[in-house]
Write a protein that holds these residues in place. Structure first.
Motif, mmCIF file in Angstrom:
data_model
loop_
_atom_site.group_PDB
_atom_site.id
_atom_site.type_symbol
_atom_site.label_atom_id
_atom_site.label_comp_id
_atom_site.label_asym_id
_atom_site.label_seq_id
_atom_site.Cartn_x
_atom_site.Cartn_y
_atom_site.Cartn_z
ATOM 1 N N TYR A 42 157.678 51.745 117.602
ATOM 2 C CA TYR A 42 157.048 53.059 117.753
ATOM 3 C C TYR A 42 155.553 52.858 117.974
ATOM 4 C CZ TYR A 42 155.922 57.966 116.572
ATOM 5 O OH TYR A 42 155.482 59.268 116.586
ATOM 6 N N ASP A 44 152.157 55.258 119.202
ATOM 7 C CA ASP A 44 151.577 56.526 119.616
ATOM 8 C C ASP A 44 150.063 56.368 119.716
ATOM 9 O OD1 ASP A 44 150.813 59.102 120.135
ATOM 10 O OD2 ASP A 44 151.982 60.012 118.518
ATOM 11 N N ASN A 64 159.864 54.195 121.105
ATOM 12 C CA ASN A 64 159.049 55.397 121.307
ATOM 13 C C ASN A 64 157.663 54.989 121.796
ATOM 14 O OD1 ASN A 64 160.716 57.706 119.801
ATOM 15 N ND2 ASN A 64 160.820 55.844 118.565
ATOM 16 N N TYR A 66 154.165 56.771 123.279
ATOM 17 C CA TYR A 66 153.402 57.996 123.525
ATOM 18 C C TYR A 66 151.973 57.622 123.941
ATOM 19 C CZ TYR A 66 157.200 60.018 120.745
ATOM 20 O OH TYR A 66 158.430 60.383 120.268
ATOM 21 N N THR A 87 163.711 55.589 123.763
ATOM 22 C CA THR A 87 164.271 56.932 123.611
ATOM 23 C C THR A 87 163.272 58.016 124.016
ATOM 24 O OG1 THR A 87 163.592 57.037 121.284
ATOM 25 C CG2 THR A 87 165.808 56.218 121.749
ATOM 26 N N ASN A 88 161.981 57.780 123.780
ATOM 27 C CA ASN A 88 160.940 58.761 124.111
ATOM 28 C C ASN A 88 159.833 58.085 124.901
ATOM 29 O OD1 ASN A 88 161.457 61.413 122.344
ATOM 30 N ND2 ASN A 88 162.031 59.621 121.136
ATOM 31 N N SER A 90 156.305 59.220 126.865
ATOM 32 C CA SER A 90 155.343 60.271 127.159
ATOM 33 C C SER A 90 154.102 59.670 127.798
ATOM 34 C CB SER A 90 154.964 61.028 125.882
ATOM 35 O OG SER A 90 153.976 62.009 126.162
ATOM 36 N N LEU A 111 167.307 56.950 126.791
ATOM 37 C CA LEU A 111 166.193 57.880 126.945
ATOM 38 C C LEU A 111 166.637 59.324 126.735
ATOM 39 C CD1 LEU A 111 163.145 57.657 127.757
ATOM 40 C CD2 LEU A 111 163.853 58.364 130.043
ATOM 41 N N ALA A 113 163.847 61.844 126.019
ATOM 42 C CA ALA A 113 162.684 62.680 126.316
ATOM 43 C C ALA A 113 161.750 61.948 127.273
ATOM 44 C CB ALA A 113 161.937 63.043 125.034
ATOM 45 N N GLU A 115 158.154 62.625 129.639
ATOM 46 C CA GLU A 115 157.015 63.457 130.017
ATOM 47 C C GLU A 115 156.143 62.692 131.018
ATOM 48 O OE1 GLU A 115 155.375 66.221 126.630
ATOM 49 O OE2 GLU A 115 155.613 64.209 125.820
ATOM 50 N N ILE A 136 169.067 62.797 129.254
ATOM 51 C CA ILE A 136 167.781 63.343 128.840
ATOM 52 C C ILE A 136 167.959 64.798 128.412
ATOM 53 C CG2 ILE A 136 165.453 63.907 129.653
ATOM 54 C CD1 ILE A 136 165.801 61.611 131.696
ATOM 55 N N TYR A 138 164.928 66.462 127.089
ATOM 56 C CA TYR A 138 163.570 67.003 127.186
ATOM 57 C C TYR A 138 162.926 66.378 128.415
ATOM 58 C CZ TYR A 138 158.821 68.370 125.731
ATOM 59 O OH TYR A 138 157.563 68.923 125.669
#
Length: 234
Positions: A42, A44, A64, A66, A87-88, A90, A111, A113, A115, A136, A138
């Motif tokens: 993770y 972010d 993840n 971000y 999985t995410n 962004s 995956l 989400a 962005e 997906i 999101y």
């Protein structure tokens, strides 16, 4: 309120699995050691002032990522699309460039989400996808130079959030779109396009619908009882 740059070396952090530094004023580039941590799941770094290109991703553990709301630029590294555990993802509100085609997402089987909004990207709309395409739920593709409803949306049976605003989509909404997320879609933003007609609103669990700043004419269909917010101005 952290400032300055992320340290250029991370010796002794080989067991790091979770890193959250979002919403500061960190500047400079993202050091390459962050992307080679063997256990990192993770990360972010969103809402900072980070610049430069993204390095390759030798670590396969990342789930993840971000990086939204920074000043990153250049094309998106192809190694991102090899991270099967992701999985995410962004990357919104940066200055990434180039073309992202749906088939590039095929290996991101986990995956849920994605962005990519508000970059200098173009997102392809005609690529065929195979049966293992990620489910997906999101999807945010605002301002991605899209000229038609991406055909890969047909494969997204669990889609709950879809933002296609600020693109160049024109004409009528294709009939196949009525089946996309028919039982799951709760948020739909099609604002600031060139859509001319909305024949129906079939999504039974839709809460939010934004159609403002299009070229809609004629009567609007009856919205579902689930709808709480609808924008149809301009």
């Amino acid at each position: 309120q952290l400032t300055g740059s992320i340290p250029s070396h991370g010796s002794g952090l080989q067991n790091l699995a979770f890193l959250r530094l979002y919403n500061n004023t960190l500047s400079g580039t993202i050091p390459s050691w962050l992307f080679s941590l063997p256990l990192l799941r993770y990360m972010d770094l969103s809402d900072n002032q980070l610049t430069g290109h993204l390095d390759a991703f030798p670590s396969k553990s990342l789930q993840n990522l971000y990086l939204a709301n920074n000043k990153l630029h250049g094309s998106i590294q192809s190694s991102i699309f090899e991270l099967a555990n992701l999985t995410n993802l962004s990357l919104a509100s940066n200055n990434f460039s180039g073309i992202v085609e749906p088939y590039m997402l095929a290996k991101l089987v986990n995956l849920v989400a994605l962005e990519l909004s508000h970059n200098s990207l173009s997102f392809g709309t005609t690529s065929k996808v195979n049966s293992s395409f990620p489910q997906i739920f999101y999807l945010s593709l605002s301002a991605c130079n899209i000229s038609a409803f991406p055909s890969f949306l047909r494969s997204l049976k669990e889609l709950a959030y879809l933002d296609l605003s600020e693109n160049n989509i024109d004409g009528q909404i294709p009939n196949w779109m009525w089946e996309v997320g028919k039982d799951t879609l709760s948020f739909l933003d099609l604002s600031h396009n060139f859509i001319t007609e909305m024949k129906q609103i079939p999504w039974k669990n839709l809460n939010y619908l934004n159609l403002q700043s299009n070229l809609l004419q004629g009567p609007l269909p009856v919205p579902p009882s689930s709808l709480r917010v609808i924008f149809i101005s301009n």
